[in-house]
Design a protein around this motif. Sequence first.
Motif, mmCIF file in Angstrom:
data_model
loop_
_atom_site.group_PDB
_atom_site.id
_atom_site.type_symbol
_atom_site.label_atom_id
_atom_site.label_comp_id
_atom_site.label_asym_id
_atom_site.label_seq_id
_atom_site.Cartn_x
_atom_site.Cartn_y
_atom_site.Cartn_z
ATOM 1 N N PRO A 202 0.828 -1.205 0.000
ATOM 2 C CA PRO A 202 0.000 0.000 0.000
ATOM 3 C C PRO A 202 0.861 1.253 0.000
ATOM 4 O O PRO A 202 1.968 1.268 0.564
ATOM 5 C CB PRO A 202 -0.805 -0.117 1.297
ATOM 6 C CG PRO A 202 -0.779 -1.563 1.638
ATOM 7 C CD PRO A 202 0.538 -2.069 1.146
ATOM 8 N N PRO A 203 0.406 2.325 -0.634
ATOM 9 C CA PRO A 203 1.194 3.566 -0.639
ATOM 10 C C PRO A 203 1.390 4.100 0.776
ATOM 11 O O PRO A 203 0.497 4.004 1.619
ATOM 12 C CB PRO A 203 0.355 4.517 -1.495
ATOM 13 C CG PRO A 203 -1.016 3.941 -1.512
ATOM 14 C CD PRO A 203 -0.859 2.464 -1.380
ATOM 15 N N ALA A 204 2.560 4.679 0.995
ATOM 16 C CA ALA A 204 2.917 5.118 2.347
ATOM 17 C C ALA A 204 2.524 6.557 2.639
ATOM 18 O O ALA A 204 2.765 7.050 3.734
ATOM 19 C CB ALA A 204 4.435 4.956 2.544
ATOM 20 N N TRP A 205 1.935 7.245 1.659
ATOM 21 C CA TRP A 205 1.639 8.659 1.875
ATOM 22 C C TRP A 205 0.506 8.851 2.885
ATOM 23 O O TRP A 205 -0.333 7.989 3.102
ATOM 24 C CB TRP A 205 1.279 9.316 0.552
ATOM 25 C CG TRP A 205 0.180 8.619 -0.224
ATOM 26 C CD1 TRP A 205 -0.950 8.036 0.272
ATOM 27 C CD2 TRP A 205 0.147 8.414 -1.631
ATOM 28 N NE1 TRP A 205 -1.703 7.496 -0.727
ATOM 29 C CE2 TRP A 205 -1.059 7.712 -1.919
ATOM 30 C CE3 TRP A 205 0.981 8.759 -2.689
ATOM 31 C CZ2 TRP A 205 -1.428 7.346 -3.205
ATOM 32 C CZ3 TRP A 205 0.605 8.386 -3.968
ATOM 33 C CH2 TRP A 205 -0.571 7.702 -4.216
ATOM 34 N N GLY A 206 0.483 10.025 3.485
ATOM 35 C CA GLY A 206 -0.592 10.393 4.400
ATOM 36 C C GLY A 206 -1.487 11.428 3.750
ATOM 37 O O GLY A 206 -1.419 12.615 4.082
ATOM 38 N N LEU A 207 -2.331 10.998 2.819
ATOM 39 C CA LEU A 207 -3.175 11.922 2.076
ATOM 40 C C LEU A 207 -4.188 12.600 2.992
ATOM 41 O O LEU A 207 -4.819 11.956 3.838
ATOM 42 C CB LEU A 207 -3.923 11.190 0.964
ATOM 43 C CG LEU A 207 -3.110 10.701 -0.241
ATOM 44 C CD1 LEU A 207 -4.032 10.010 -1.236
ATOM 45 C CD2 LEU A 207 -2.386 11.853 -0.912
#
Length: 445
Positions: A202-207
């Motif tokens: 899963p993408p690690a960004w904090g959208l």
Amino acid sequence: MTPATASRRVIGTRNTHTQAQAPHPQALPIELIFAILEEAQYDDLVPKYKWIKNYALVCSAWSSYAQQLLYTSVAIHKGADQCKAFINALAAARNRDVEHAMALGASVRMLSMSLDHQDIYADVLDLCPNLRELHLVLYHACFRPEVLKRFAHAPPVRAMRVRTYHYMPLFQLLRAFVHLQFLEVDCSSVRDVTMELPPSPPPAWGLIELRYHSLRRATHIFVNWALSGTARSTIEVLRVTCPSFTVTELTNLGIAANLKSIVLHHLWETDDLSTFKSLRELALLYPCVPTAPLPTFRTLPVGVRHLSIHALGGRDAAQGMMAALSGYQERSGGSLRVLTYHRRSESTADLLFDAEALYTFCLQRGIEFRLMDPPFGYYAGERIPLELFSSYPQDVPLSSRRKKLTEEALPWRVRREASLARRFVNAAGRALSGSTVPAVALARP
């Protein structure tokens, strides 16, 4: 010499002395001048780069800062040659003044590019260490591995808008930008029938905010992928324009705790929003559909302050919407503060009964009524920016061309005249009424 003459001479002497001793007005601080220049570059919310070029020619004190304003927003949409021109411009400035050249590169806050597989676009990113927002158009089918490695080491971009024509380069690109907080993805131009998610973690960004646009069904799985990691606990704004994205899909994401603003195609009678306790803003793109009744808002949580709806289709639908809103206002203690109505009116015969009814409803209850009447709802410069909002409804800068809703200038009380383009289309429609060519084909979409 008479006493009067002597008196006049004495007064004149004193005035001359006073003028000689008066201090000269001091010049404005240069920081204040720069702040004025930054605001003075806009003409109806749109920056005018010709004006900034003229500011740079006024004097040497203004020149450096005006050039930095020019570099605040950079657009590169003509391939590698334009990339080379940008790189060479900074190189030439570095030959004259290294510090000034570094300041120009550091001034770039928004960069817009049309990408292909070449690594020269990564060279451009390396020259912009303070880049905040990145707008990209992806025409090609995939990226080279070495280019993706360069993107992974690019400055940490916080906001990104992407329009793609293929799914693969989209997922390749997004995996390289792990610091994103605001993301807008437009897949409306993709011709691929199905979307295949990458087998990566899963993408690690904090959208904080995600906007997704696609006309194809079953492509809302991109939203599931984008919010499958850390973003589930950080997402606050979700704007999804996809016919297959429903409240059920939204509930299954497990993001109800922090979500403050959502955009939905339609709110069905069976949809349950009661678990979204933090919701402050709701937008419905199709509030009125032929196969379902109007939404009743019976499960809408208390605390929603802004409701945005698109055209209802007539006075009866407006009456039903007002009944639903009245019930919600009574149940929520009057929490609704703003009602935005998106309504296109291309015919002077359109009496706008629905808009008038909603306006009267809001006026009687102290609710602010916003009418978004031009195509697509907004004029140039009125788009909602990709940034964090601390209060709702979100403040949107309004164009000076937008008419204010005053009692003297309500659109349903003022006689409207069709534009020249509209009159031409109407005349063509009448002339071709018996042919097989539809009149709408003569108008721009």
